[in-house]
Design a protein around this motif. Structure first.
Motif, PDB file in Angstrom:
ATOM      1  N   UNK B  14     -10.448  24.195 120.492  1.00  0.00           N
ATOM      2  CA  UNK B  14      -9.803  23.071 119.501  1.00  0.00           C
ATOM      3  C   UNK B  14     -10.261  21.637 119.117  1.00  0.00           C
ATOM      4  N   UNK B  15     -11.346  21.105 119.719  1.00  0.00           N
ATOM      5  CA  UNK B  15     -12.081  20.028 119.443  1.00  0.00           C
ATOM      6  C   UNK B  15     -12.355  20.353 117.481  1.00  0.00           C
ATOM      7  N   UNK B  16     -13.415  21.625 118.066  1.00  0.00           N
ATOM      8  CA  UNK B  16     -13.817  22.236 116.850  1.00  0.00           C
ATOM      9  C   UNK B  16     -13.497  22.760 116.134  1.00  0.00           C
ATOM     10  N   UNK B  17     -12.180  23.186 116.093  1.00  0.00           N
ATOM     11  CA  UNK B  17     -11.515  23.293 114.561  1.00  0.00           C
ATOM     12  C   UNK B  17     -11.224  22.278 114.244  1.00  0.00           C
ATOM     13  N   UNK B  18     -11.175  20.741 114.968  1.00  0.00           N
ATOM     14  CA  UNK B  18     -10.165  19.842 114.545  1.00  0.00           C
ATOM     15  C   UNK B  18     -10.492  19.191 113.574  1.00  0.00           C
ATOM     16  N   UNK B  19     -10.065  19.138 111.960  1.00  0.00           N
ATOM     17  CA  UNK B  19     -10.598  18.339 111.270  1.00  0.00           C
ATOM     18  C   UNK B  19     -10.994  17.283 111.013  1.00  0.00           C
ATOM     19  N   UNK B  20     -10.250  17.154 111.839  1.00  0.00           N
ATOM     20  CA  UNK B  20     -10.377  14.742 111.996  1.00  0.00           C
ATOM     21  C   UNK B  20     -11.395  14.115 112.528  1.00  0.00           C
ATOM     22  N   UNK B  21     -11.907  15.624 113.776  1.00  0.00           N
ATOM     23  CA  UNK B  21     -13.784  15.154 114.555  1.00  0.00           C
ATOM     24  C   UNK B  21     -14.236  15.722 113.104  1.00  0.00           C
ATOM     25  N   UNK B  22     -14.100  16.501 112.210  1.00  0.00           N
ATOM     26  CA  UNK B  22     -15.167  16.784 111.208  1.00  0.00           C
ATOM     27  C   UNK B  22     -15.780  15.596 110.555  1.00  0.00           C
ATOM     28  N   UNK B  23     -14.441  14.882 110.182  1.00  0.00           N
ATOM     29  CA  UNK B  23     -13.988  14.023 109.168  1.00  0.00           C
ATOM     30  C   UNK B  23     -15.469  12.851 109.929  1.00  0.00           C
ATOM     31  N   UNK B  26     -19.109  13.673 110.100  1.00  0.00           N
ATOM     32  CA  UNK B  26     -19.769  14.057 108.989  1.00  0.00           C
ATOM     33  C   UNK B  26     -19.498  12.759 108.708  1.00  0.00           C
ATOM     34  N   UNK B  27     -19.090  11.463 108.573  1.00  0.00           N
ATOM     35  CA  UNK B  27     -19.824  10.013 109.178  1.00  0.00           C
ATOM     36  C   UNK B  27     -20.117   9.615 109.673  1.00  0.00           C
ATOM     37  N   UNK B  28     -20.335  10.288 110.927  1.00  0.00           N
ATOM     38  CA  UNK B  28     -21.250  10.163 111.609  1.00  0.00           C
ATOM     39  C   UNK B  28     -22.660  10.393 111.122  1.00  0.00           C
ATOM     40  N   UNK B  30     -23.572  10.638 108.001  1.00  0.00           N
ATOM     41  CA  UNK B  30     -23.879  10.180 107.118  1.00  0.00           C
ATOM     42  C   UNK B  30     -24.571   8.538 107.323  1.00  0.00           C
ATOM     43  N   UNK B  31     -23.653   8.108 108.845  1.00  0.00           N
ATOM     44  CA  UNK B  31     -24.602   6.364 109.505  1.00  0.00           C
ATOM     45  C   UNK B  31     -25.334   6.966 109.573  1.00  0.00           C
ATOM     46  N   UNK B  32     -25.948   7.116 110.344  1.00  0.00           N
ATOM     47  CA  UNK B  32     -27.460   7.480 111.257  1.00  0.00           C
ATOM     48  C   UNK B  32     -28.408   8.202 110.110  1.00  0.00           C
ATOM     49  N   UNK B  33     -27.970   8.674 108.332  1.00  0.00           N
ATOM     50  CA  UNK B  33     -28.768   9.492 107.689  1.00  0.00           C
ATOM     51  C   UNK B  33     -29.111   7.896 106.711  1.00  0.00           C
ATOM     52  N   UNK B  34     -28.410   6.535 106.630  1.00  0.00           N
ATOM     53  CA  UNK B  34     -28.588   5.324 105.906  1.00  0.00           C
ATOM     54  C   UNK B  34     -28.968   4.602 107.109  1.00  0.00           C
ATOM     55  N   UNK B  35     -29.430   5.207 108.485  1.00  0.00           N
ATOM     56  CA  UNK B  35     -30.728   3.795 109.076  1.00  0.00           C
ATOM     57  C   UNK B  35     -32.318   3.335 108.224  1.00  0.00           C
ATOM     58  N   UNK B  36     -32.440   4.458 108.242  1.00  0.00           N
ATOM     59  CA  UNK B  36     -33.879   4.142 107.423  1.00  0.00           C
ATOM     60  C   UNK B  36     -33.276   3.507 106.433  1.00  0.00           C
ATOM     61  N   UNK B  37     -32.428   3.232 106.063  1.00  0.00           N
ATOM     62  CA  UNK B  37     -32.395   2.344 103.875  1.00  0.00           C
ATOM     63  C   UNK B  37     -31.840   1.036 104.458  1.00  0.00           C
ATOM     64  N   UNK B  38     -30.899   1.168 105.640  1.00  0.00           N
ATOM     65  CA  UNK B  38     -30.816  -0.293 106.417  1.00  0.00           C
ATOM     66  C   UNK B  38     -31.457  -1.238 107.123  1.00  0.00           C
ATOM     67  N   UNK B  57     -24.590   2.946 116.007  1.00  0.00           N
ATOM     68  CA  UNK B  57     -23.677   4.112 115.256  1.00  0.00           C
ATOM     69  C   UNK B  57     -23.238   5.615 116.283  1.00  0.00           C
ATOM     70  N   UNK B  58     -24.656   6.337 117.461  1.00  0.00           N
ATOM     71  CA  UNK B  58     -24.554   7.262 117.970  1.00  0.00           C
ATOM     72  C   UNK B  58     -22.902   6.426 119.237  1.00  0.00           C
ATOM     73  N   UNK B  59     -23.233   5.109 119.188  1.00  0.00           N
ATOM     74  CA  UNK B  59     -22.419   4.597 120.764  1.00  0.00           C
ATOM     75  C   UNK B  59     -20.597   4.517 119.712  1.00  0.00           C
ATOM     76  N   UNK B  60     -20.818   4.130 118.630  1.00  0.00           N
ATOM     77  CA  UNK B  60     -19.369   3.759 117.646  1.00  0.00           C
ATOM     78  C   UNK B  60     -18.872   5.143 117.734  1.00  0.00           C
ATOM     79  N   UNK B  61     -19.244   6.553 117.097  1.00  0.00           N
ATOM     80  CA  UNK B  61     -19.056   7.358 117.215  1.00  0.00           C
ATOM     81  C   UNK B  61     -18.165   8.188 117.876  1.00  0.00           C
ATOM     82  N   UNK B  62     -19.192   7.904 119.359  1.00  0.00           N
ATOM     83  CA  UNK B  62     -18.851   8.873 120.292  1.00  0.00           C
ATOM     84  C   UNK B  62     -17.484   7.638 120.861  1.00  0.00           C
TER      85      UNK B  62
END
Lengths: 279, 267, 303
Positions: B14-23, B26-28, B30-38, B57-62
């Motif tokens: 159920x969780x793995x196929x939930x589209x909201x979680x995919x989104x 994906x944001x998570x 992206x956030x982690x990829x932005x860390x070096x820049x920030x 970022x991880x804490x927020x996403x969790x």
């Protein structure tokens, strides 16, 4: 039925764990860290219209951190105070919200007397004056800093005049005129500190000003006695106790920072605490 | 046991196929990829900032994942009328609820581990660019992540409890967020109230604060970010207590949830 | 031991604002092994409340119920029961096959059993083509058929079907009716609710009518059908004219006479016709159908 038994057992275990757990939580080593705030320009992009809130949160965080530096707590791991982070956070906060008075107020309180970052603080105040165009406080701070710390009386008088024009408050006018005559450093400091103390809302900041003012008042009392002694005897006393013994001073005031006042080799009144709070 | 495992697997799907979680994931990333820049915004403390930002970022996403999953765990099944077809199978409601919880808990853990691995790469990269005088404490970063996972699993049990007593999504959702905020601050409030301030407050309100402090989860214990970033030592005994506390708190909440859920009517 | 035993079952809901709704009042009902029982009633009569109580979704305010000798509310009681909910919905992120595998696990079936049973029910309900598609994309009829498939998966003794025919096209209805007949032949017990009398007539052994939470009547369907015959329509050739008391005569084309004969006069009329050398081509009962019986019971129940 089984569920009730299980729940009972769990609650018992919980009671057994929660007592040492909360005790541990109260006594665990806490390293209070301010940490880093990303640059204001970057935060501004992320924060959108919540940037004022974010700015206030950053300021509050610094205030809390600053307050904790002066409260003794048995289980606190002592780390060197992060002055740079404090200043950087305030800068970020002001990039987010250039109108945030708390940030100017705190910067003026924390980075001038002990850290002597006068140029940085006045730059920040200049930045603030571009936004808070109605506010007499910022030129007042800047003028005080210029006069008291940098001894730049010309700049100071300009600031004070600006403050006087903005507010019409006689205090600023008096101060402005005093700068022209380079009058009494200590009196100026005390007047400033008293004004700051009265306008402070945060108890911790109020206390900082109060302690600073008391120290300054102590020094003023001793210096006055010293001057009278010098006029009468045309020499310096060997120590401060002589002033009391000879009736120029009723008693040596206490240093609110916990040190004792004494006379240094150049005949200046100083304190063993160097007038700095202990961390 | 098969029944339980099948429920966990179903929850996981159920969780793995939930589209909201995919989104969200994906944001998570992206956030982690932005860390070096920030991180380069801090000229002096790139490594520390990259650890701070990654862990935050991880804490927020969790938090997002937990609150969404916890609050929708029962609500969605009611809303879409799945419960009529599932609870009428020979599965007890307690086992169903436990399966749900374990599926969600596993997913939170998986999420934490995956994002943690991504963050580890990012932290190594940014700290290699601007080395710091503090060494990277990988063990403590791992511990901080583990504590975060435990914290959010606790929060998930809170969400599940609320969703067993409510028919709406919003109540468990906002109640979980409220408990999260209260639980993160309760230790400070407790110490505040225990000190000078409490003496001025009146004993009834102090007692009330203390009761709430013992009732809601104490999330301050799970915040190990400072040790992870600055390498401040952590007491093993305290860790043991903290994790036992998490396990017991979850177990009690699940027990109570099982009671309320079993008594619930699905007309 | 009866397949289903319901004793003095009552269910009262508290509504908001302190109201009370008696959804079910003192219902007592037994369904024997191998019986197909139709549970008939208008919308909101308490059919679903009864079934949801049997399946443990709601707990009764008073009374008891057992299925296969196990009290309802105990999860084990559902081991031998296949249930089709009203307007069912299944985890739509799963494929039909994944869902059936989940259901099989709930019944503790082994992988081999699961494999075989899944193939069988998918075939029976003509879902093989859609078996590996997510349920999200299913039509209403397909979901209904999947519902039957999951109810039949573990080959239970007892079937509880809530409105099994709703949402199906005529082909689907025929399929379901055939399946119920097959189940009867295999000696399974079927308890199903409906508000369509035609369904009952075709497949049921007995029918119970519930109105406003109260069970009104329980009858054997064949008795109802027999009792419902009010007269006969008889067509004869070889006569130009016929008259008898109570018999209505019409002349049809092609030398056919059509007689409407009251029930009690049939034997007498047939004798008369025989004696006059008429050839009887058709006898058909004129009956009051189940629907009017149902409407009568409902009208009485609402008083």
């Amino acid at each position: 039925m089984t569920r009730g038994l299980i729940l009972g057992a769990l609650l018992l275990l919980y009671a057994l764990v929660v007592v040492p757990f909360t005790t541990y939580m109260r006594q665990r080593p806490v390293a209070l860290k301010l940490g880093y705030t990303p640059a204001g320009e970057a935060l501004r992009l992320v924060a959108s219209d919540q940037r004022y809130l974010l700015a206030q949160l950053a300021v509050d965080r610094v205030l809390f951190y600053f307050g904790s530096l002066f409260t003794k707590d048995g289980h606190r791991v002592s780390t060197p105070p992060e002055y740079f982070n404090m200043f950087a956070t305030m800068q970020s906060a002001l990039k987010l919200d250039p109108y945030n008075m708390d940030a100017y107020y705190f910067t003026e309180a924390a980075f001038t007397w002990e850290l002597k970052r006068i140029r940085e603080v006045n730059n920040m105040l200049d930045y603030g004056m571009k936004y808070r165009t109605w506010d007499a406080q910022l030129p007042f701070y800047a003028g005080f800093n210029a006069a008291y710390f940098s001894k730049d009386y010309r700049t100071a008088s300009l600031y004070m005049q600006k403050a006087a024009e903005l507010s019409g408050n006689p205090l600023y006018t008096t101060l402005a005129s005093r700068y022209f005559y380079e009058a009494g450093q200590s009196a100026l400091g005390i007047t400033f500190l008293r004004a700051m103390e009265q306008s402070a809302k945060d108890a911790k900041v109020k206390k900082i000003y109060q302690v600073r003012r008391k120290a300054l008042e102590g020094i003023t009392v001793i210096s006055d006695a010293l001057n009278r002694f010098r006029e009468a005897r045309h020499t310096l006393p060997p120590d401060l106790k002589t002033l009391v013994r000879e009736g120029f001073l009723s008693r040596i005031p206490e240093d609110p920072y916990g040190g004792t006042f004494y006379l240094d080799s150049k005949g200046k009144v100083v304190s063993s605490s160097k007038l700095a709070g202990k961390q | 046991m098969d029944v339980f495992r099948a429920t966990v697997v179903m929850t996981f799907r159920w969780i793995l196929r939930d589209r909201v979680l995919h989104a969200i994931l994906a944001v998570a990333l992206l956030m982690i990829l932005l860390v070096p820049a920030l991180s380069t915004f801090s000229m002096r403390q790139v490594q520390e900032l990259s650890i701070t930002l990654s862990l935050s970022a991880i804490s927020f996403v969790l938090l997002m994942v937990t609150v969404l999953l916890g609050a929708s765990s029962v609500w969605r099944d009611i809303e879409r009328r799945y419960l009529a077809s599932v609870l009428t199978l020979p599965i007890s409601r307690t086992v169903f609820l436990l399966g749900r919880f374990c599926g969600i808990a596993c997913f939170i853990a998986l999420c934490g581990v995956v994002l943690g691995a991504a963050a580890a790469v990012i932290i190594s990269v940014s700290s290699a660019q601007y080395p710091s005088d503090i060494p990277i404490h990988w063990d403590k970063i791992g511990l901080a992540l583990l504590a975060d996972i435990a914290k959010y699993i606790m929060l998930a049990s809170v969400g599940i409890f609320f969703s067993t007593v409510s028919t709406s999504f919003y109540f468990p959702f906002f109640a979980s967020i409220g408990i999260y905020l209260a639980g993160s601050g309760s230790q400070e409030v407790y110490e505040y109230v225990s000190g000078q301030f409490g003496k001025e407050m009146g004993s009834v309100s102090v007692a009330l604060f203390k009761a709430v402090y013992y009732l809601i989860p104490n999330f301050a214990a799970f915040d190990l970010k400072v040790p992870a970033i600055y390498g401040v030592p952590v007491l093993p005994a305290g860790l043991g207590l903290t994790f036992s506390y998490a396990v017991l708190y979850c177990a009690i909440l699940l027990c109570v949830s099982s009671y309320t859920f079993s008594r619930r009517q699905f007309p | 031991m009866n397949a289903i035993d319901i004793r003095n079952l009552s269910k009262t809901y508290r509504t908001r604002k302190w109201g009370r709704v008696d959804a079910l009042q003192d219902l007592t009902l037994s369904v024997g092994k191998g019986e197909v029982f139709g549970f008939l009633g208008p919308n909101g009569a308490g059919k679903s409340t009864t079934i949801k109580t049997l399946m443990g979704l709601i707990s009764p305010s008073a009374g008891t119920a057992q299925m296969a000798g196990v009290p309802v509310g105990d999860a084990r009681c559902r081991m031998k029961v296949g249930y089709l909910p009203e307007n069912p919905a299944f985890y739509d992120f799963l494929t039909a096959r994944e869902y059936l595998r989940f259901v099989a696990a709930m019944f503790g079936m082994s992988p081999q059993e699961t494999q075989a049973a899944t193939g069988k029910v998918l075939g029976l309900l003509e879902l093989e083509g859609a078996a590996d598609r997510p349920i999200r994309g299913f039509s209403k009829g397909m979901v209904q058929r999947l519902g039957l498939a999951q109810a039949m998966l573990h080959d239970p003794e007892i079937y509880v079907l809530d409105e099994p025919m709703s949402g199906l096209d005529p082909l689907g209805r025929a399929l379901v009716k055939n399946i119920i007949r097959d189940l009867k032949q295999q000696g399974k017990t079927v308890f199903f609710s409906t508000h369509i009398t035609a369904d009952v007539e075709v497949v049921c052994d007995r029918v119970g009518v519930i109105v406003k939470g109260k069970l009104q009547t329980v009858n054997a369907v064949h008795e109802l059908l027999a009792a419902g015959v009010v007269g006969y329509q008889v067509q004869v050739t070889g006569l130009s004219d016929f008259s008898g008391e109570g018999v209505e005569v019409t002349v049809r084309g092609g030398g056919i006479l059509e007689l409407q004969v009251p029930r009690e006069l049939l034997s007498l009329t047939l004798e008369k016709l025989g004696s006059r050398g008429a050839e009887i081509t058709l006898i058909e009962p004129n009956r009051q159908d189940l629907e009017s019986f149902f409407l009568e019971v409902v009208a009485q129940g609402k008083k």
